[in-house]
Design an enzyme around this catalytic site. Structure first.
Site, PDB file in Angstrom:
ATOM      1  N   PHE A 158       0.829  -1.223   0.000  1.00 12.68           N
ATOM      2  CA  PHE A 158       0.000   0.000   0.000  1.00 12.68           C
ATOM      3  C   PHE A 158       0.861   1.269   0.000  1.00 12.68           C
ATOM      4  O   PHE A 158       0.473   2.275   0.603  1.00 12.68           O
ATOM      5  CB  PHE A 158      -0.927   0.063   1.228  1.00 12.68           C
ATOM      6  CG  PHE A 158      -1.756  -1.167   1.492  1.00 12.68           C
ATOM      7  CD1 PHE A 158      -2.297  -1.904   0.455  1.00 12.68           C
ATOM      8  CD2 PHE A 158      -2.005  -1.580   2.801  1.00 12.68           C
ATOM      9  CE1 PHE A 158      -3.078  -3.027   0.707  1.00 12.68           C
ATOM     10  CE2 PHE A 158      -2.785  -2.694   3.066  1.00 12.68           C
ATOM     11  CZ  PHE A 158      -3.326  -3.424   2.017  1.00 12.68           C
ATOM     12  N   GLU A 244       1.925  14.317   8.999  1.00 17.33           N
ATOM     13  CA  GLU A 244       1.168  13.543   8.007  1.00 17.33           C
ATOM     14  C   GLU A 244      -0.325  13.632   8.309  1.00 17.33           C
ATOM     15  O   GLU A 244      -1.158  13.745   7.412  1.00 17.33           O
ATOM     16  CB  GLU A 244       1.633  12.076   8.028  1.00 17.33           C
ATOM     17  CG  GLU A 244       0.906  11.218   7.015  1.00 17.33           C
ATOM     18  CD  GLU A 244       1.523   9.836   6.827  1.00 17.33           C
ATOM     19  OE1 GLU A 244       2.582   9.552   7.417  1.00 17.33           O
ATOM     20  OE2 GLU A 244       0.934   9.039   6.072  1.00 17.33           O
ATOM     21  N   ARG A 270     -30.357  21.929 -11.292  1.00 24.93           N
ATOM     22  CA  ARG A 270     -31.153  20.727 -11.593  1.00 24.93           C
ATOM     23  C   ARG A 270     -32.593  20.922 -11.118  1.00 24.93           C
ATOM     24  O   ARG A 270     -32.830  21.313  -9.966  1.00 24.93           O
ATOM     25  CB  ARG A 270     -30.522  19.518 -10.878  1.00 24.93           C
ATOM     26  CG  ARG A 270     -31.256  18.233 -11.063  1.00 24.93           C
ATOM     27  CD  ARG A 270     -30.967  17.636 -12.410  1.00 24.93           C
ATOM     28  NE  ARG A 270     -31.559  16.300 -12.542  1.00 24.93           N
ATOM     29  CZ  ARG A 270     -31.588  15.653 -13.686  1.00 24.93           C
ATOM     30  NH1 ARG A 270     -31.062  16.178 -14.795  1.00 24.93           N
ATOM     31  NH2 ARG A 270     -32.140  14.458 -13.757  1.00 24.93           N
ATOM     32  N   GLY A 342     -28.815   9.925 -10.077  1.00 22.63           N
ATOM     33  CA  GLY A 342     -28.086   8.900 -10.842  1.00 22.63           C
ATOM     34  C   GLY A 342     -26.745   9.393 -11.351  1.00 22.63           C
ATOM     35  O   GLY A 342     -25.775   8.619 -11.420  1.00 22.63           O
TER      36      GLY A 342
HETATM   37  C1  LIG Z   1      -4.358   3.934  -0.754  1.00 26.71           C
HETATM   38  C2  LIG Z   1      -3.462   3.681   0.411  1.00 26.71           C
HETATM   39  C3  LIG Z   1      -2.248   4.358   0.511  1.00 26.71           C
HETATM   40  C4  LIG Z   1      -1.382   4.110   1.585  1.00 26.71           C
HETATM   41  N1  LIG Z   1      -0.140   4.717   1.622  1.00 26.71           N
HETATM   42  C5  LIG Z   1       0.776   4.294   2.542  1.00 26.71           C
HETATM   43  C6  LIG Z   1       2.122   4.761   2.496  1.00 26.71           C
HETATM   44  O1  LIG Z   1       2.496   5.592   1.672  1.00 26.71           O
HETATM   45  N2  LIG Z   1       3.021   4.253   3.397  1.00 26.71           N
HETATM   46  C7  LIG Z   1       2.657   3.334   4.328  1.00 26.71           C
HETATM   47  O2  LIG Z   1       3.506   2.912   5.099  1.00 26.71           O
HETATM   48  N3  LIG Z   1       1.371   2.888   4.410  1.00 26.71           N
HETATM   49  C8  LIG Z   1       0.438   3.331   3.536  1.00 26.71           C
HETATM   50  N4  LIG Z   1      -0.857   2.860   3.588  1.00 26.71           N
HETATM   51  C9  LIG Z   1      -1.200   1.877   4.600  1.00 26.71           C
HETATM   52  C10 LIG Z   1      -2.129   2.387   5.689  1.00 26.71           C
HETATM   53  O3  LIG Z   1      -1.482   3.312   6.502  1.00 26.71           O
HETATM   54  C11 LIG Z   1      -2.630   1.131   6.434  1.00 26.71           C
HETATM   55  O4  LIG Z   1      -3.535   0.474   5.572  1.00 26.71           O
HETATM   56  C12 LIG Z   1      -3.279   1.464   7.765  1.00 26.71           C
HETATM   57  O5  LIG Z   1      -2.323   1.939   8.675  1.00 26.71           O
HETATM   58  C13 LIG Z   1      -3.987   0.235   8.368  1.00 26.71           C
HETATM   59  O6  LIG Z   1      -3.137  -0.874   8.386  1.00 26.71           O
HETATM   60  P1  LIG Z   1      -3.661  -2.277   7.792  1.00 26.71           P
HETATM   61  O7  LIG Z   1      -4.201  -2.010   6.443  1.00 26.71           O
HETATM   62  O8  LIG Z   1      -2.576  -3.272   7.895  1.00 26.71           O
HETATM   63  O9  LIG Z   1      -4.860  -2.691   8.716  1.00 26.71           O
HETATM   64  P2  LIG Z   1      -4.759  -3.491  10.096  1.00 26.71           P
HETATM   65  O10 LIG Z   1      -3.673  -2.913  10.913  1.00 26.71           O
HETATM   66  O11 LIG Z   1      -4.708  -4.946   9.789  1.00 26.71           O
HETATM   67  O12 LIG Z   1      -6.155  -3.132  10.737  1.00 26.71           O
HETATM   68  C14 LIG Z   1      -7.373  -3.752  10.317  1.00 26.71           C
HETATM   69  C15 LIG Z   1      -8.534  -3.124  11.104  1.00 26.71           C
HETATM   70  O13 LIG Z   1      -8.318  -3.357  12.494  1.00 26.71           O
HETATM   71  C16 LIG Z   1      -8.360  -2.135  13.191  1.00 26.71           C
HETATM   72  N5  LIG Z   1      -7.428  -2.137  14.321  1.00 26.71           N
HETATM   73  C17 LIG Z   1      -6.115  -2.468  14.326  1.00 26.71           C
HETATM   74  N6  LIG Z   1      -5.616  -2.300  15.555  1.00 26.71           N
HETATM   75  C18 LIG Z   1      -6.633  -1.841  16.332  1.00 26.71           C
HETATM   76  C19 LIG Z   1      -6.740  -1.462  17.713  1.00 26.71           C
HETATM   77  N7  LIG Z   1      -5.678  -1.471  18.530  1.00 26.71           N
HETATM   78  N8  LIG Z   1      -7.961  -1.044  18.164  1.00 26.71           N
HETATM   79  C20 LIG Z   1      -9.033  -1.000  17.337  1.00 26.71           C
HETATM   80  N9  LIG Z   1      -8.986  -1.342  16.043  1.00 26.71           N
HETATM   81  C21 LIG Z   1      -7.797  -1.745  15.550  1.00 26.71           C
HETATM   82  C22 LIG Z   1      -7.939  -1.075  12.174  1.00 26.71           C
HETATM   83  O14 LIG Z   1      -8.399   0.210  12.555  1.00 26.71           O
HETATM   84  C23 LIG Z   1      -8.630  -1.602  10.934  1.00 26.71           C
HETATM   85  O15 LIG Z   1      -9.959  -1.203  10.932  1.00 26.71           O
HETATM   86  C24 LIG Z   1      -1.764   3.162   2.570  1.00 26.71           C
HETATM   87  C25 LIG Z   1      -3.002   2.512   2.479  1.00 26.71           C
HETATM   88  C26 LIG Z   1      -3.829   2.741   1.421  1.00 26.71           C
HETATM   89  C27 LIG Z   1      -5.135   1.981   1.343  1.00 26.71           C
END
Ligand SMILES: Cc1cc2nc3c(=O)[nH]c(=O)nc-3n(C[C@H](O)[C@H](O)[C@H](O)COP(=O)(O)OP(=O)(O)OC[C@H]3O[C@@H](n4cnc5c(N)ncnc54)[C@H](O)[C@@H]3O)c2cc1C
Length: 381
Positions: A158, A244, A270, A342
């Site tokens: 990501f 950030e 509209r 729509g």
């Molecule tokens: C389009 C896009 C661009 C991005 N760009 C970057 C980037 O440039 N660099 C980078 O490093 N990352 C980037 N990311 C990653 C982004 O920061 C992560 O997706 C985000 O931090 C969540 O991590 P995860 O996807 O692994 O979810 P997980 O950590 O697996 O979490 C899954 C769910 O569990 C919840 N959760 C986790 N821990 C807890 C807790 N303690 N209490 C309650 N709920 C919890 C989360 O809120 C989430 O809803 C990007 C993501 C996207 C989609």
């Protein structure tokens, strides 16, 4: 409601960013959607216009402006165009440079900052891994000392700008026994053997941004590419995440505000049942609520911008701005789609794309649940 954080110099910067959007970005909007990235020549043009070097000292090719309000007006104008451009440029110009400016050696600054300011070196930051992003301290990518270098193995996912990146700030585990204190930042450069930028990921929104996986297989990263002291990577990231997050908040509000303005115009134009759809009391009240929500969110975010410009924004307040603004943005844009009927579901309408683009803002830059965790901890829980 009049805003009072910007003076005429900030507004001059806004005018030049707006002009750049109209002249350089807008005519190529479709190309960026189809190419799932911002073309290199646009990066170079943005660099030439001075949008990338705000945090970079003049001696290294930047503007050396120590006033976050300039970053904020540029982010607002890019977000009014679309959220993806704002995120790609924001990672490159607002998120990455402070790491190098604050932590880099003189030699590192000379090597990388001029290219970042000019847009020749596209920068990314890689924290998140396939196994998880929220629990950053548990990251698995490893870097093992080998003489004057580190052998880097693992993968990230990501990563914004990941496909085009020339330079990546990579968080790697250098001491497995030390948890968060065993993480170090390494600068990985395009062309290093064993480093591969993966495919552009297929997302449900933010079509214009390149978001990619990164793979590291026995990449030999010289110790001279270590950014900051060994074991300080986690703390360095925590210290810089407020920038950030306030940047995300600025973008969230500006993005939703622009589409809401367009929606209000649409509701005037509209017609249904012989009158503008905005004239129905339900819709009129709804738009009154949406405008209020945006202005209230904007006022809080403006306070955060002003505090950050003075170096006084706390991580907790940045977290509040990030989660709240993303909820407001998603709520406002969902109603904007509804008001378009729509047409609101058609990609050729900006509102449809904006609605899809907004969904990720509750997830990235630290999910909203993690923001609430930070705020809750600050309450003593
Ligand atoms: C389009 C896009 C661009 C991005 N760009 C970057 C980037 O440039 N660099 C980078 O490093 N990352 C980037 N990311 C990653 C982004 O920061 C992560 O997706 C985000 O931090 C969540 O991590 P995860 O996807 O692994 O979810 P997980 O950590 O697996 O979490 C899954 C769910 O569990 C919840 N959760 C986790 N821990 C807890 C807790 N303690 N209490 C309650 N709920 C919890 C989360 O809120 C989430 O809803 C990007 C993501 C996207 C989609």
């Amino acid at each position: 409601m009049p805003r009072n954080i910007y003076d005429e110099d900030h507004e001059a910067m806004r005018a030049s960013a707006r002009e750049f959007v109209a002249r350089t970005l807008a005519p190529r909007a479709e190309e960026m959607i189809e190419g799932k990235s911002i073309p290199r020549d646009i990066w170079l043009e943005a660099g030439k216009q001075g949008f990338f070097g705000l945090d970079i000292p003049e001696e290294f090719g930047g503007a050396g402006v120590d006033d976050y309000r300039f970053n904020a007006v540029v982010a607002e104008e890019m977000s009014r165009f679309n959220a993806a451009t704002s995120s790609c440029f924001g990672i490159h110009s607002d998120v990455c440079p402070p790491y190098i400016v604050d932590l880099g050696t003189e030699e590192q600054k000379q090597r990388w900052l001029p290219g970042m300011a000019s847009g020749e070196l596209i920068c990314a930051i890689a924290m998140t891994e396939p196994s998880g992003g929220s629990d950053l301290a548990a990251l698995k990518t490893t870097a093992v000392r080998d003489g004057d270098a580190w052998i880097l193995n693992g993968s990230k996912t990501f990563i914004t700008n990941g496909y085009q990146a020339d330079l990546v700030i990579v968080a790697a585990r250098t001491d497995p026994s030390k948890g968060a204190k065993g993480i170090t930042l390494l600068m990985v450069e395009r062309g290093m053997e064993g480093f591969q930028n993966g495919r552009k990921l297929d997302k449900v929104g933010m079509d214009e941004s390149d978001t990619a996986e990164l793979f590291f297989e026995n990449v030999r990263v010289p110790d001279e590419n270590r950014l900051g002291p060994e074991g300080m990577g986690f703390i360095s990231m925590m210290q810089r995440l407020p920038q950030e997050r306030v940047g995300a908040a600025v973008s969230n509000v500006a993005h939703a505000k622009a589409i809401l303005e367009e929606t209000i115009q649409y509701a005037k134009d509209r017609k249904a049942f012989g009158q503008p759809i905005g004239a129905f009391q339900h819709n009129k009240f709804l738009m009154a609520e949406l405008v209020t929500k945006i202005e209230v969110a904007e006022a809080y975010v403006d306070d955060c911008i002003a505090a950050h410009a003075e170096g006084k924004l706390s991580a907790v307040d940045a977290a509040k701005a990030k989660w709240w603004s993303s909820e407001v943005q998603n709520d406002v844009l969902d109603h904007c789609v509804q008001l378009h009927g729509g047409y609101g579901f058609m990609n050729e309408y900006r509102v449809a794309r904006a609605w899809r683009d907004a969904r990720v803002t509750k997830i990235w830059a630290g999910s909203n649940e993690i923001m609430k965790e930070l705020i809750g901890r600050d309450l003593g829980f």
